[in-house]
Design a protein around this motif. Structure first.
Motif, PDB file in Angstrom:
ATOM      1  N   SER A   1      -4.760 128.859  55.018  1.00 19.66           N
ATOM      2  CA  SER A   1      -5.667 128.319  56.039  1.00 19.66           C
ATOM      3  C   SER A   1      -7.003 129.058  56.041  1.00 19.66           C
ATOM      4  O   SER A   1      -8.066 128.443  56.195  1.00 19.66           O
ATOM      5  N   THR A   2      -6.968 130.383  55.852  1.00 18.78           N
ATOM      6  CA  THR A   2      -8.243 131.119  55.828  1.00 18.78           C
ATOM      7  C   THR A   2      -9.059 130.701  54.609  1.00 18.78           C
ATOM      8  O   THR A   2     -10.285 130.631  54.649  1.00 18.78           O
ATOM      9  N   LYS A   3      -8.380 130.401  53.506  1.00 17.24           N
ATOM     10  CA  LYS A   3      -9.102 130.004  52.294  1.00 17.24           C
ATOM     11  C   LYS A   3      -9.646 128.574  52.427  1.00 17.24           C
ATOM     12  O   LYS A   3     -10.663 128.227  51.816  1.00 17.24           O
ATOM     13  N   ALA A   4      -8.958 127.744  53.217  1.00 19.18           N
ATOM     14  CA  ALA A   4      -9.499 126.394  53.491  1.00 19.18           C
ATOM     15  C   ALA A   4     -10.817 126.543  54.262  1.00 19.18           C
ATOM     16  O   ALA A   4     -11.778 125.794  54.037  1.00 19.18           O
ATOM     17  N   TYR A   5     -10.880 127.524  55.156  1.00 20.85           N
ATOM     18  CA  TYR A   5     -12.129 127.799  55.887  1.00 20.85           C
ATOM     19  C   TYR A   5     -13.243 128.144  54.891  1.00 20.85           C
ATOM     20  O   TYR A   5     -14.364 127.635  54.986  1.00 20.85           O
ATOM     21  N   VAL A   6     -12.913 129.011  53.925  1.00 19.60           N
ATOM     22  CA  VAL A   6     -13.913 129.417  52.922  1.00 19.60           C
ATOM     23  C   VAL A   6     -14.448 128.174  52.205  1.00 19.60           C
ATOM     24  O   VAL A   6     -15.655 128.010  52.007  1.00 19.60           O
ATOM     25  N   SER A   7     -13.543 127.302  51.854  1.00 21.85           N
ATOM     26  CA  SER A   7     -13.929 126.105  51.106  1.00 21.85           C
ATOM     27  C   SER A   7     -14.790 125.160  51.967  1.00 21.85           C
ATOM     28  O   SER A   7     -15.841 124.680  51.523  1.00 21.85           O
ATOM     29  N   PHE A   8     -14.384 124.915  53.200  1.00 22.44           N
ATOM     30  CA  PHE A   8     -15.153 124.031  54.098  1.00 22.44           C
ATOM     31  C   PHE A   8     -16.520 124.632  54.391  1.00 22.44           C
ATOM     32  O   PHE A   8     -17.536 123.955  54.366  1.00 22.44           O
ATOM     33  N   PHE A   9     -16.534 125.933  54.691  1.00 24.06           N
ATOM     34  CA  PHE A   9     -17.788 126.620  55.006  1.00 24.06           C
ATOM     35  C   PHE A   9     -18.748 126.468  53.830  1.00 24.06           C
ATOM     36  O   PHE A   9     -19.929 126.143  53.996  1.00 24.06           O
ATOM     37  N   SER A  10     -18.237 126.683  52.619  1.00 26.17           N
ATOM     38  CA  SER A  10     -19.086 126.627  51.422  1.00 26.17           C
ATOM     39  C   SER A  10     -19.652 125.231  51.215  1.00 26.17           C
ATOM     40  O   SER A  10     -20.848 125.069  50.934  1.00 26.17           O
ATOM     41  N   LYS A  11     -18.789 124.227  51.331  1.00 31.26           N
ATOM     42  CA  LYS A  11     -19.242 122.860  51.028  1.00 31.26           C
ATOM     43  C   LYS A  11     -20.288 122.397  52.035  1.00 31.26           C
ATOM     44  O   LYS A  11     -21.290 121.763  51.670  1.00 31.26           O
ATOM     45  N   ALA A  12     -20.079 122.724  53.305  1.00 33.85           N
ATOM     46  CA  ALA A  12     -21.053 122.315  54.324  1.00 33.85           C
ATOM     47  C   ALA A  12     -22.361 123.101  54.159  1.00 33.85           C
ATOM     48  O   ALA A  12     -23.463 122.541  54.284  1.00 33.85           O
ATOM     49  N   LEU A  13     -22.232 124.395  53.844  1.00 39.29           N
ATOM     50  CA  LEU A  13     -23.427 125.237  53.667  1.00 39.29           C
ATOM     51  C   LEU A  13     -24.259 124.744  52.476  1.00 39.29           C
ATOM     52  O   LEU A  13     -25.492 124.700  52.533  1.00 39.29           O
ATOM     53  N   GLU A  14     -23.576 124.358  51.423  1.00 39.00           N
ATOM     54  CA  GLU A  14     -24.252 123.835  50.225  1.00 39.00           C
ATOM     55  C   GLU A  14     -25.080 122.590  50.603  1.00 39.00           C
ATOM     56  O   GLU A  14     -26.234 122.461  50.209  1.00 39.00           O
ATOM     57  N   ALA A  15     -24.479 121.728  51.410  1.00 35.65           N
ATOM     58  CA  ALA A  15     -25.207 120.514  51.812  1.00 35.65           C
ATOM     59  C   ALA A  15     -26.421 120.865  52.672  1.00 35.65           C
ATOM     60  O   ALA A  15     -27.475 120.242  52.564  1.00 35.65           O
ATOM     61  N   GLU A  16     -26.268 121.897  53.521  1.00 32.53           N
ATOM     62  CA  GLU A  16     -27.373 122.261  54.419  1.00 32.53           C
ATOM     63  C   GLU A  16     -28.528 122.940  53.691  1.00 32.53           C
ATOM     64  O   GLU A  16     -29.691 122.773  54.051  1.00 32.53           O
ATOM     65  N   TYR A  17     -28.215 123.748  52.649  1.00 34.53           N
ATOM     66  CA  TYR A  17     -29.255 124.611  52.056  1.00 34.53           C
ATOM     67  C   TYR A  17     -29.684 124.239  50.632  1.00 34.53           C
ATOM     68  O   TYR A  17     -30.616 124.827  50.108  1.00 34.53           O
ATOM     69  N   ARG A  18     -28.991 123.251  50.048  1.00 36.49           N
ATOM     70  CA  ARG A  18     -29.323 122.823  48.674  1.00 36.49           C
ATOM     71  C   ARG A  18     -30.803 122.519  48.537  1.00 36.49           C
ATOM     72  O   ARG A  18     -31.475 122.984  47.629  1.00 36.49           O
ATOM     73  N   ASN A  19     -31.332 121.760  49.512  1.00 38.64           N
ATOM     74  CA  ASN A  19     -32.745 121.344  49.419  1.00 38.64           C
ATOM     75  C   ASN A  19     -33.724 122.477  49.681  1.00 38.64           C
ATOM     76  O   ASN A  19     -34.922 122.309  49.505  1.00 38.64           O
ATOM     77  N   LEU A  20     -33.211 123.623  50.124  1.00 37.69           N
ATOM     78  CA  LEU A  20     -34.086 124.774  50.360  1.00 37.69           C
ATOM     79  C   LEU A  20     -34.022 125.752  49.190  1.00 37.69           C
ATOM     80  O   LEU A  20     -34.444 126.900  49.288  1.00 37.69           O
ATOM     81  N   GLY A  21     -33.429 125.304  48.083  1.00 34.20           N
ATOM     82  CA  GLY A  21     -33.418 126.116  46.855  1.00 34.20           C
ATOM     83  C   GLY A  21     -32.232 127.050  46.747  1.00 34.20           C
ATOM     84  O   GLY A  21     -32.187 127.902  45.870  1.00 34.20           O
ATOM     85  N   ILE A  22     -31.258 126.912  47.657  1.00 31.81           N
ATOM     86  CA  ILE A  22     -30.116 127.838  47.641  1.00 31.81           C
ATOM     87  C   ILE A  22     -28.896 127.151  47.009  1.00 31.81           C
ATOM     88  O   ILE A  22     -28.567 126.015  47.353  1.00 31.81           O
ATOM     89  N   THR A  23     -28.247 127.879  46.116  1.00 29.49           N
ATOM     90  CA  THR A  23     -27.005 127.390  45.513  1.00 29.49           C
ATOM     91  C   THR A  23     -25.841 127.993  46.290  1.00 29.49           C
ATOM     92  O   THR A  23     -25.833 129.205  46.513  1.00 29.49           O
ATOM     93  N   VAL A  24     -24.907 127.162  46.710  1.00 28.59           N
ATOM     94  CA  VAL A  24     -23.679 127.711  47.313  1.00 28.59           C
ATOM     95  C   VAL A  24     -22.519 127.233  46.454  1.00 28.59           C
ATOM     96  O   VAL A  24     -22.418 126.044  46.148  1.00 28.59           O
ATOM     97  N   GLN A  25     -21.697 128.175  46.041  1.00 21.23           N
ATOM     98  CA  GLN A  25     -20.585 127.794  45.168  1.00 21.23           C
ATOM     99  C   GLN A  25     -19.263 128.302  45.730  1.00 21.23           C
ATOM    100  O   GLN A  25     -19.144 129.465  46.114  1.00 21.23           O
TER     101      GLN A  25
END
Ligand SMILES: NC(=O)c1ccc[n+]([C@@H]2O[C@H](COP(=O)([O-])OP(=O)(O)OC[C@H]3O[C@@H](n4cnc5c(N)ncnc54)[C@H](OP(=O)(O)O)[C@@H]3O)[C@@H](O)[C@H]2O)c1
Length: 312
Positions: A209-233
């Motif tokens: 469950s904690t790792k599912a958080y890591v995955s959700f956090f990453s995917k949402a963060l990537e969508a939020e910051y992709r256009n600002l030049g940030i890569t989230v993986q």
């Protein structure tokens, strides 16, 4: 003689069948081509990690995957900040990296099992550094033996520890490092999840469950910051031979930390979500086909795992 209505139905069904076959072929083909680009071509055609900035910060950097990431990034020309809880180990790893690769290192001692109070000193330690890559690697298991939630040894203290170490750490570290990246319009945040975070995993319940958080956090963060030049993986390994898994013997399926980190670093900037290396991507794909979620969550599977856990 089939009626006109029957003919129309069978024609519709054959169109649907053909469409489904084409859809599956295209999806599979795309997946295979992407896999080749991300895992094989990246051996020679990949992003220069120095383009993100001068420093990499790695949490949980004194052994296993974190240490291997720190070494790999130093090898590719980055200076590295190592954060872990044992001062002596930090000093040894920093010295090793400086001697081997010649770049600069900086160490910060912190225990991520603790709460929000540890982050102010980390923030001060990172002040004014041009941080290009943050590797949120630190993580702990809830129980080394597979067990039902309430049967976990030391459950009382483990609950806050795992929440702090596996979830609070990457959230706070991202909060600290991201503003500088946004200002410079470049940077990469690498979050180490686990294949166990891709599916609810009975008897690894809290860890999964904690790792599912890591995955959700990453995917949402990537969508939020992709256009600002940030890569989230988000990186979701299967088995890597480290202390966490009692140094399982490396094989085709079980990677050494060094091999895993080398392949995983190749994928930075090429994909926002990966198992990190070719072997783990193939294993994940096959598991998905052979062990769908309903089977993993069935009484049968849980009982089988419990039986083997008891035998061990
Ligand atoms: N190994 C695998 O098969 C596997 C598979 C999937 C995902 N992962 C994930 O990969 C990440 C790294 O795992 P690993 O296998 O490399 O683990 P590891 O061998 O146990 O190494 C963990 C590192 O983090 C440090 N650390 C642990 N707890 C800490 C804390 N509370 N505060 C500060 N530092 C701490 C450890 O230092 P100390 O000496 O202080 O303990 C060590 O440097 C984790 O997030 C894990 O969940 C691993």
């Amino acid at each position: 003689m089939p009626s006109e209505e029957t003919c129309a139905w069978s024609q519709a069904l054959s169109y649907l069948g053909a469409f489904t076959a084409v859809y599956i072929t295209v999806r599979l083909g795309y997946k295979i081509l992407r896999g080749l680009r991300v895992h094989l071509l990246s051996e020679v055609w990949r992003k220069d990690v120095r383009s993100y900035g001068q420093w990499a910060v790695v949490t949980g950097a004194t052994s296993g995957i974190g240490k291997a990431y720190a070494q790999e990034l130093a090898k590719r020309g980055l200076d590295v900040v190592l954060i872990s809880r044992k001062q002596e180990l930090l000093e040894n790893v920093a010295k090793e990296i400086e001697e081997m690769y010649g770049g600069k290192t900086k160490i910060i001692q912190a225990d991520f099992n603790k709460g929000p109070e540890i982050y102010e000193p980390i923030k001060s330690g990172l002040k004014d550094l041009n941080i290009g890559i943050l590797v949120n690697n630190v993580g702990m298991m809830f129980s080394h033996n597979r067990a039902r939630f309430l049967d976990t040894v030391g459950i009382e203290e483990k609950i806050p520890h795992i929440i702090n170490c596996n979830m609070l750490s990457l959230t706070k570290m991202t909060q600290i490092v991201l503003p500088g990246m946004v200002k410079r319009k470049r940077g990469a945040v690498i979050n180490i999840s686990s294949e166990a975070g891709a599916h609810p995993t009975p008897l690894f319940n809290v860890y999964s469950s904690t790792k599912a958080y890591v995955s959700f956090f990453s995917k949402a963060l990537e969508a939020e910051y992709r256009n600002l030049g940030i890569t989230v993986q988000c990186v979701a390994p299967l088995l890597v031979s480290t202390k966490m898994v009692e140094y399982k013997k490396p094989s085709l399926m079980v990677k050494t930390a060094e091999d895993f980190a080398r392949e995983a670093v190749n994928t930075i900037g090429l994909t926002s979500s990966t198992n990190g290396c070719l072997s783990h991507s193939i294993q994940s794909f096959v598991c998905e086909l052979l062990a769908p979620e309903w089977l993993r969550l069935s009484d049968y599977s849980v009982n089988q795992i419990l039986k083997t856990a008891v035998k061990q």
